[in-house]
Scaffold this motif. Structure first.
Motif, PDB file in Angstrom:
ATOM      1  N   PRO A  74       0.832  -1.212   0.000  1.00  0.00           N
ATOM      2  CA  PRO A  74       0.000   0.000   0.000  1.00  0.00           C
ATOM      3  C   PRO A  74       0.864   1.259   0.000  1.00  0.00           C
ATOM      4  O   PRO A  74       1.998   1.256   0.474  1.00  0.00           O
ATOM      5  N   LEU A  75       0.297   2.320  -0.535  1.00  0.00           N
ATOM      6  CA  LEU A  75       0.987   3.606  -0.505  1.00  0.00           C
ATOM      7  C   LEU A  75       0.877   4.204   0.896  1.00  0.00           C
ATOM      8  O   LEU A  75      -0.157   4.044   1.557  1.00  0.00           O
ATOM      9  N   PRO A  76       1.905   4.880   1.368  1.00  0.00           N
ATOM     10  CA  PRO A  76       1.779   5.557   2.669  1.00  0.00           C
ATOM     11  C   PRO A  76       0.683   6.626   2.574  1.00  0.00           C
ATOM     12  O   PRO A  76       0.635   7.395   1.615  1.00  0.00           O
ATOM     13  N   ARG A  77      -0.219   6.651   3.527  1.00  0.00           N
ATOM     14  CA  ARG A  77      -1.336   7.599   3.525  1.00  0.00           C
ATOM     15  C   ARG A  77      -1.281   8.469   4.781  1.00  0.00           C
ATOM     16  O   ARG A  77      -1.108   7.969   5.880  1.00  0.00           O
ATOM     17  N   ARG A  78      -1.446   9.763   4.562  1.00  0.00           N
ATOM     18  CA  ARG A  78      -1.490  10.681   5.697  1.00  0.00           C
ATOM     19  C   ARG A  78      -2.885  10.660   6.305  1.00  0.00           C
ATOM     20  O   ARG A  78      -3.874  10.753   5.592  1.00  0.00           O
ATOM     21  N   LEU A  80      -5.824  12.244   8.987  1.00  0.00           N
ATOM     22  CA  LEU A  80      -6.312  13.597   9.242  1.00  0.00           C
ATOM     23  C   LEU A  80      -5.421  14.296  10.273  1.00  0.00           C
ATOM     24  O   LEU A  80      -5.100  15.477  10.123  1.00  0.00           O
ATOM     25  N   LEU A  81      -4.986  13.553  11.294  1.00  0.00           N
ATOM     26  CA  LEU A  81      -4.098  14.121  12.302  1.00  0.00           C
ATOM     27  C   LEU A  81      -2.749  14.497  11.687  1.00  0.00           C
ATOM     28  O   LEU A  81      -2.188  15.550  12.003  1.00  0.00           O
ATOM     29  N   ASP A  82      -2.233  13.628  10.791  1.00  0.00           N
ATOM     30  CA  ASP A  82      -0.969  13.946  10.111  1.00  0.00           C
ATOM     31  C   ASP A  82      -1.094  15.260   9.348  1.00  0.00           C
ATOM     32  O   ASP A  82      -0.192  16.095   9.386  1.00  0.00           O
ATOM     33  N   ARG A  83      -2.203  15.448   8.670  1.00  0.00           N
ATOM     34  CA  ARG A  83      -2.408  16.680   7.899  1.00  0.00           C
ATOM     35  C   ARG A  83      -2.539  17.887   8.813  1.00  0.00           C
ATOM     36  O   ARG A  83      -2.011  18.962   8.522  1.00  0.00           O
ATOM     37  N   ALA A  84      -3.257  17.716   9.924  1.00  0.00           N
ATOM     38  CA  ALA A  84      -3.471  18.833  10.844  1.00  0.00           C
ATOM     39  C   ALA A  84      -2.158  19.285  11.488  1.00  0.00           C
ATOM     40  O   ALA A  84      -1.914  20.481  11.654  1.00  0.00           O
ATOM     41  N   VAL A  85      -1.319  18.338  11.842  1.00  0.00           N
ATOM     42  CA  VAL A  85      -0.058  18.643  12.501  1.00  0.00           C
ATOM     43  C   VAL A  85       1.024  19.009  11.480  1.00  0.00           C
ATOM     44  O   VAL A  85       2.026  19.622  11.823  1.00  0.00           O
ATOM     45  N   GLY A  86       0.816  18.612  10.225  1.00  0.00           N
ATOM     46  CA  GLY A  86       1.797  18.917   9.183  1.00  0.00           C
ATOM     47  C   GLY A  86       2.958  17.952   9.147  1.00  0.00           C
ATOM     48  O   GLY A  86       4.064  18.321   8.774  1.00  0.00           O
ATOM     49  N   ARG A  87       2.709  16.703   9.510  1.00  0.00           N
ATOM     50  CA  ARG A  87       3.782  15.711   9.488  1.00  0.00           C
ATOM     51  C   ARG A  87       3.543  14.718   8.346  1.00  0.00           C
ATOM     52  O   ARG A  87       2.432  14.594   7.842  1.00  0.00           O
ATOM     53  N   ALA A  89       3.222  11.031   6.407  1.00  0.00           N
ATOM     54  CA  ALA A  89       2.477   9.811   6.727  1.00  0.00           C
ATOM     55  C   ALA A  89       3.369   8.841   7.486  1.00  0.00           C
ATOM     56  O   ALA A  89       4.593   8.850   7.336  1.00  0.00           O
ATOM     57  N   ARG A  90       2.752   8.015   8.295  1.00  0.00           N
ATOM     58  CA  ARG A  90       3.509   6.968   8.987  1.00  0.00           C
ATOM     59  C   ARG A  90       4.027   5.982   7.950  1.00  0.00           C
ATOM     60  O   ARG A  90       3.368   5.714   6.952  1.00  0.00           O
ATOM     61  N   PRO A  91       5.198   5.426   8.204  1.00  0.00           N
ATOM     62  CA  PRO A  91       5.730   4.471   7.227  1.00  0.00           C
ATOM     63  C   PRO A  91       4.865   3.205   7.173  1.00  0.00           C
ATOM     64  O   PRO A  91       4.285   2.791   8.175  1.00  0.00           O
ATOM     65  N   VAL A  92       4.808   2.622   5.995  1.00  0.00           N
ATOM     66  CA  VAL A  92       4.119   1.354   5.819  1.00  0.00           C
ATOM     67  C   VAL A  92       4.986   0.272   6.455  1.00  0.00           C
ATOM     68  O   VAL A  92       6.193   0.211   6.207  1.00  0.00           O
ATOM     69  N   ALA A  93       4.382  -0.544   7.287  1.00  0.00           N
ATOM     70  CA  ALA A  93       5.135  -1.613   7.952  1.00  0.00           C
ATOM     71  C   ALA A  93       5.500  -2.687   6.931  1.00  0.00           C
ATOM     72  O   ALA A  93       4.632  -3.218   6.239  1.00  0.00           O
ATOM     73  N   VAL A  94       6.780  -2.967   6.809  1.00  0.00           N
ATOM     74  CA  VAL A  94       7.260  -4.047   5.945  1.00  0.00           C
ATOM     75  C   VAL A  94       8.224  -4.905   6.750  1.00  0.00           C
ATOM     76  O   VAL A  94       8.883  -4.434   7.673  1.00  0.00           O
ATOM     77  N   GLY A 137       8.625   5.819   2.244  1.00  0.00           N
ATOM     78  CA  GLY A 137       7.684   5.499   3.320  1.00  0.00           C
ATOM     79  C   GLY A 137       7.476   4.031   3.590  1.00  0.00           C
ATOM     80  O   GLY A 137       6.462   3.639   4.162  1.00  0.00           O
ATOM     81  N   TYR A 138       8.439   3.194   3.212  1.00  0.00           N
ATOM     82  CA  TYR A 138       8.317   1.758   3.455  1.00  0.00           C
ATOM     83  C   TYR A 138       9.335   1.323   4.491  1.00  0.00           C
ATOM     84  O   TYR A 138      10.534   1.359   4.244  1.00  0.00           O
ATOM     85  N   GLY A 139       8.859   0.938   5.661  1.00  0.00           N
ATOM     86  CA  GLY A 139       9.723   0.487   6.732  1.00  0.00           C
ATOM     87  C   GLY A 139      10.319   1.634   7.528  1.00  0.00           C
ATOM     88  O   GLY A 139      10.019   2.805   7.295  1.00  0.00           O
TER      89      GLY A 139
END
Length: 195
Positions: A74-78, A80-87, A89-94, A137-139
């Protein structure tokens, strides 16, 4: 002339072939088929050989389509909290094996170089490919370190001791196919360890 249809209350007692015979359908169908022209016979031509499947293509029964290097992940997705804080997306767990697989795919798509992490064209070395997979954003950095340990284990186990995979990558005469083979062996080792 076909006979008239039997009464509807008797239809459940008659079998279908008997009903078709009774209504004269069999004779009518046979007459129709006898009046059709004979089918044309076309010479059988040999089928052309299928085109070779390129690396990175699925090669299915309906042709092949080039797959992106991160196909199946999957693609890393931001959020709503990520967008609000401006950070980001969390990395995709691999898994470690997944990271090594993605590294090989990225290296195949971007191209391989020696002596630098990347160049202006976008080609990368082994470390550059691992860094790019992480940057996409992978791992995590921990996943990359564990993957590098697996690569080192394979190098030492196959009688190619070196101080780092990067020195092995930059050795004169090294070929891209050797790098992919190393990554595949390290991936298989990581899968056998369940990491």
């Amino acid at each position: 002339m076909p006979a008239s249809a039997p009464p509807f209350d008797q239809l459940d007692r008659l079998e279908l072939p008997v009903l078709a015979q009774h209504l004269g359908l069999v004779e009518e169908i046979e007459q129709y088929l006898a009046g059709l022209p004979a089918p044309a016979r076309l010479p059988l031509l040999p089928l052309p050989a299928p085109p070779p499947v390129e690396p990175g293509c699925d090669g299915g029964p309906y042709g092949s389509a080039r797959q992106p290097w991160n196909f199946g992940y999957p693609l890393p997705r931001r959020t709503l909290l990520d967008r609000a804080v401006g950070r980001p997306a969390r990395p995709v767990a691999v898994t470690v094996a997944g990271h090594l697989r993605l590294t090989s795919r990225y290296l195949a798509e971007a191209g391989w170089i020696q002596g630098a992490m990347w160049d202006a064209v976008g080609r990368v070395c082994l470390l550059g490919a691992q860094t790019a997979v992480l940057a996409h954003g992978y791992g995590t950095a921990y996943t990359v370190r564990r993957a590098r340990v697996q690569v080192m284990e394979v190098l030492h186990a196959t009688g190619r001791p070196t101080a780092s995979p990067d020195l092995w990558n930059d050795r004169p005469g090294r070929r891209q196919a050797e790098v992919h083979a190393l990554l595949q062996r390290a991936e298989a080792r990581a899968e056998s360890l369940g990491i």
